[in-house]
Write a protein that holds these residues in place. Sequence first.
Motif, PDB file in Angstrom:
ATOM      1  N   ALA A 188      -5.735  -4.793  -3.775  1.00  0.00           N
ATOM      2  CA  ALA A 188      -5.927  -3.895  -2.347  1.00  0.00           C
ATOM      3  C   ALA A 188      -5.111  -4.540  -1.370  1.00  0.00           C
ATOM      4  N   ARG A 189      -4.617  -5.763  -1.362  1.00  0.00           N
ATOM      5  CA  ARG A 189      -4.036  -6.529  -0.268  1.00  0.00           C
ATOM      6  C   ARG A 189      -2.580  -6.593  -0.717  1.00  0.00           C
ATOM      7  N   GLY A 190      -2.180  -5.942  -2.018  1.00  0.00           N
ATOM      8  CA  GLY A 190      -0.740  -5.847  -2.612  1.00  0.00           C
ATOM      9  C   GLY A 190      -0.646  -6.685  -3.808  1.00  0.00           C
ATOM     10  N   SER A 191       0.457  -7.016  -4.311  1.00  0.00           N
ATOM     11  CA  SER A 191       0.653  -7.557  -5.689  1.00  0.00           C
ATOM     12  C   SER A 191       0.436  -9.265  -5.295  1.00  0.00           C
ATOM     13  N   VAL A 192      -0.490  -9.825  -6.009  1.00  0.00           N
ATOM     14  CA  VAL A 192      -0.619 -11.074  -5.769  1.00  0.00           C
ATOM     15  C   VAL A 192      -0.427 -11.902  -6.991  1.00  0.00           C
TER      16      VAL A 192
END
Length: 353
Positions: A21-25
Amino acid sequence: MDGNNETPAACYVTGTRILTARGSVAVEDLAVGDLAVTASGEERPVRWIGHQTVRCRGRAAFLPVRIAAGAFGEGRPARNLMVSPGHTVCVDVLGEVLIPAIRLVNGTTVAQVPVEKVTYWHVELESHDILLAEGLPAESYLDMGNRAFFEGASIGIEPDAPVGHNASDFCRPFLEAGPLVEAVRTRLEDRAVALGWRKVEEAFASLHAVADGHMIRPDVDGLTARFVIPAEAHNVRLVSATSVPAQVLSDTSDDRQLGVALASLVIDDGLTGARRVALDDTRLSEGFHPVDRDGEASWRWTNGEAVLPASLWDGCRGTLFLRVRLSGPALPRWIAPDETAGVVDLDMFRQQA
């Protein structure tokens, strides 16, 4: 630390980016509680993250599989994706199925990578699901009884957490072989060709010798190659390109890494007489497959880097003439879009000498 004798099932290699949900990690930067975005678009919390570093030399079951960028189509994956051999990817072929990466290795866009060591990471949700790793649908962790393989295996896990799952607990049908797997392999090959991969046929597969770090190219006549080697040479290898039959030929499951097929090996210094080395000579071990036979005919495949021990030419004087006769041309092999057949990395072989 090193892993034990267990092999990792579904793992991502350090650096793999997982959609959240906070981007590609990067997988190593994920934390328990992060919301992973599944292939269906649902946001699901990460329940547990495990990792382990394993040494891979001589342990093919641990070597990571590299899925090249675009192997399954544009942006799938967006970058090269590295997973453990048993890690399944989700493919839509008459419906979505899960196929282990090792079953899709094809010598082109899907290949095992020789590394000294690798750190594998598991990402577990509350139940088995499909994550997006570098844009490619691939599974989350399902405890198949191997949680103890990972460091900190008990951290954050309830004592009564279910273990010992099997393929029937997968979120999609699990396949290792059969017509659907072959259909996916054909699709991958067609895609590889579209990306510029091609098969080449070269009788000697760029065969050359490396003697004490120095490359020696042969004189060739038909299927016979002659090398001129100093008698004082200690470390001599027959080096060639390799191919896997199952990746270039139809109707075979032979997954050996094959270089060239030797029919005879003769050493002659011009002074002490020619020495014919038997194909089953016990000194021919490292870099050789067992002898193959068909009736009275016999041959022996190398694995692309066959070691010739100096004891083979004990007592020889001056210059050696090493004559190698092949039983037939080398197998076809795949060439990458930016690769040229016959070009050899000299520095690599000097380092190996």
